[in-house]
Design a protein around this motif. Sequence first.
Motif, PDB file in Angstrom:
ATOM      1  N   THR A 177       0.825  -1.213   0.000  1.00  0.00           N
ATOM      2  CA  THR A 177       0.000   0.000   0.000  1.00  0.00           C
ATOM      3  C   THR A 177       0.858   1.261   0.000  1.00  0.00           C
ATOM      4  O   THR A 177       0.528   2.255  -0.652  1.00  0.00           O
ATOM      5  CB  THR A 177      -0.926  -0.001   1.221  1.00  0.00           C
ATOM      6  OG1 THR A 177      -1.567  -1.260   1.335  1.00  0.00           O
ATOM      7  CG2 THR A 177      -1.974   1.081   1.117  1.00  0.00           C
ATOM      8  N   TYR A 178       1.968   1.231   0.711  1.00  0.00           N
ATOM      9  CA  TYR A 178       2.870   2.390   0.762  1.00  0.00           C
ATOM     10  C   TYR A 178       3.440   2.695  -0.624  1.00  0.00           C
ATOM     11  O   TYR A 178       3.479   3.860  -1.049  1.00  0.00           O
ATOM     12  CB  TYR A 178       3.984   2.108   1.756  1.00  0.00           C
ATOM     13  CG  TYR A 178       5.063   3.151   1.797  1.00  0.00           C
ATOM     14  CD1 TYR A 178       4.876   4.343   2.488  1.00  0.00           C
ATOM     15  CD2 TYR A 178       6.271   2.957   1.134  1.00  0.00           C
ATOM     16  CE1 TYR A 178       5.862   5.313   2.518  1.00  0.00           C
ATOM     17  CE2 TYR A 178       7.263   3.916   1.154  1.00  0.00           C
ATOM     18  CZ  TYR A 178       7.059   5.089   1.850  1.00  0.00           C
ATOM     19  OH  TYR A 178       8.046   6.037   1.873  1.00  0.00           O
ATOM     20  N   HIS A 179       3.869   1.668  -1.356  1.00  0.00           N
ATOM     21  CA  HIS A 179       4.403   1.878  -2.704  1.00  0.00           C
ATOM     22  C   HIS A 179       3.331   2.404  -3.647  1.00  0.00           C
ATOM     23  O   HIS A 179       3.620   3.252  -4.507  1.00  0.00           O
ATOM     24  CB  HIS A 179       4.992   0.573  -3.237  1.00  0.00           C
ATOM     25  CG  HIS A 179       6.222   0.143  -2.510  1.00  0.00           C
ATOM     26  ND1 HIS A 179       6.695  -1.154  -2.530  1.00  0.00           N
ATOM     27  CD2 HIS A 179       7.097   0.842  -1.728  1.00  0.00           C
ATOM     28  CE1 HIS A 179       7.793  -1.228  -1.799  1.00  0.00           C
ATOM     29  NE2 HIS A 179       8.057  -0.035  -1.308  1.00  0.00           N
ATOM     30  N   ALA A 180       2.103   1.921  -3.499  1.00  0.00           N
ATOM     31  CA  ALA A 180       1.021   2.412  -4.358  1.00  0.00           C
ATOM     32  C   ALA A 180       0.742   3.892  -4.099  1.00  0.00           C
ATOM     33  O   ALA A 180       0.547   4.685  -5.039  1.00  0.00           O
ATOM     34  CB  ALA A 180      -0.241   1.575  -4.120  1.00  0.00           C
ATOM     35  N   ILE A 181       0.729   4.298  -2.837  1.00  0.00           N
ATOM     36  CA  ILE A 181       0.485   5.702  -2.502  1.00  0.00           C
ATOM     37  C   ILE A 181       1.622   6.584  -3.014  1.00  0.00           C
ATOM     38  O   ILE A 181       1.392   7.676  -3.552  1.00  0.00           O
ATOM     39  CB  ILE A 181       0.293   5.859  -0.982  1.00  0.00           C
ATOM     40  CG1 ILE A 181      -0.978   5.142  -0.523  1.00  0.00           C
ATOM     41  CG2 ILE A 181       0.241   7.327  -0.585  1.00  0.00           C
ATOM     42  CD1 ILE A 181      -1.181   5.162   0.980  1.00  0.00           C
ATOM     43  N   GLN A 182       2.865   6.128  -2.879  1.00  0.00           N
ATOM     44  CA  GLN A 182       3.997   6.921  -3.344  1.00  0.00           C
ATOM     45  C   GLN A 182       4.003   7.038  -4.863  1.00  0.00           C
ATOM     46  O   GLN A 182       4.353   8.098  -5.416  1.00  0.00           O
ATOM     47  CB  GLN A 182       5.313   6.298  -2.858  1.00  0.00           C
ATOM     48  CG  GLN A 182       5.540   6.392  -1.366  1.00  0.00           C
ATOM     49  CD  GLN A 182       5.676   7.815  -0.884  1.00  0.00           C
ATOM     50  OE1 GLN A 182       6.032   8.712  -1.637  1.00  0.00           O
ATOM     51  NE2 GLN A 182       5.374   8.042   0.387  1.00  0.00           N
ATOM     52  N   ALA A 183       3.624   5.959  -5.582  1.00  0.00           N
ATOM     53  CA  ALA A 183       3.545   6.041  -7.045  1.00  0.00           C
ATOM     54  C   ALA A 183       2.455   7.020  -7.473  1.00  0.00           C
ATOM     55  O   ALA A 183       2.644   7.818  -8.406  1.00  0.00           O
ATOM     56  CB  ALA A 183       3.273   4.654  -7.619  1.00  0.00           C
TER      57      ALA A 183
END
Length: 301
Positions: A177-183
């Motif tokens: 989820t963190y990588h999706a938000i940062q992308a």
Amino acid sequence: MPRRIPIQVTQTVSRLLEGGYMKNPPAWYEPTLRHPPALVPPRQSRERPDSDLPRSLQSEARHAMLHQDRPHMNSRKKLRSQLPPLRPQPIVYDADRIRRQFFRDHPWEAKRVSTLVEMDYVLEANPEPQIPKGEVPDLTHWSRLNPSVEDVIQCTLRTSQETNLSLSQAYRRTLATYHAIQAEREHRIRYANYEARSLGADLGRSETTRGFDKEQRELDKWAGVARKDSVQLPTDQPVAAGAVARKKRIDSSFTGGEAYLNAAGKLSSGHAASPKAPSTPKVAPDATESDDFLGIANAMR
């Protein structure tokens, strides 16, 4: 007299009475013999729980070992040698483990800009998000824009507590989820810049362009140093026998290698003039002629 723990005071007075250093015992001597004081907690002997011992050293295994047909002292000595040392175990918190692993996976997160300005009020901690009952915690409950490291840690712990996932599985789920938000944030910033430029905004030179400018300045500096240190050869020196002057080809038209193949064909068939022949004057090849690409036909003879 040196300082003693409570239980040693009565023993010391007993030795002093036996040695004759004290004639009459103090008034508290008899009561302390009948009711000895308790030991301080650090000196109290405690039984080690079975859950803290390996299976071979738990109560049943130790009882069986002590009642075997072998010397009794040998069994006790072997048992003491097998016991793990009694030393304090390191105190490790789950939040520290998650934080250490997160910075190992994302070292550049340690460079995130933080506020270091003192204020006249105490900043309150971020409140815990209200997650509906039965819903799995997600990092979007903490932040949809730019979650911090502490948000990742709290989400991982909350996910591990409210589900049957292990700490590693909860960490991987939160990290996805963190990588999706940062992308999503990166795309949002990129297209915001495109929109601003299309409307005429001047955002200045980028860091990449500044880096190229610094690199070019350094290259120009080294080129100036190289020109000063270069040795100028005299132009009136005679050309060595068999050497052919080379000129840079001015014609920049692209022939796809056809000119090179034509020059090599003339060389192999013997149509190219040899500079070593006495009857042929040594004339430098013309760079504009198409029969000698880069002037290598005569130079290879």
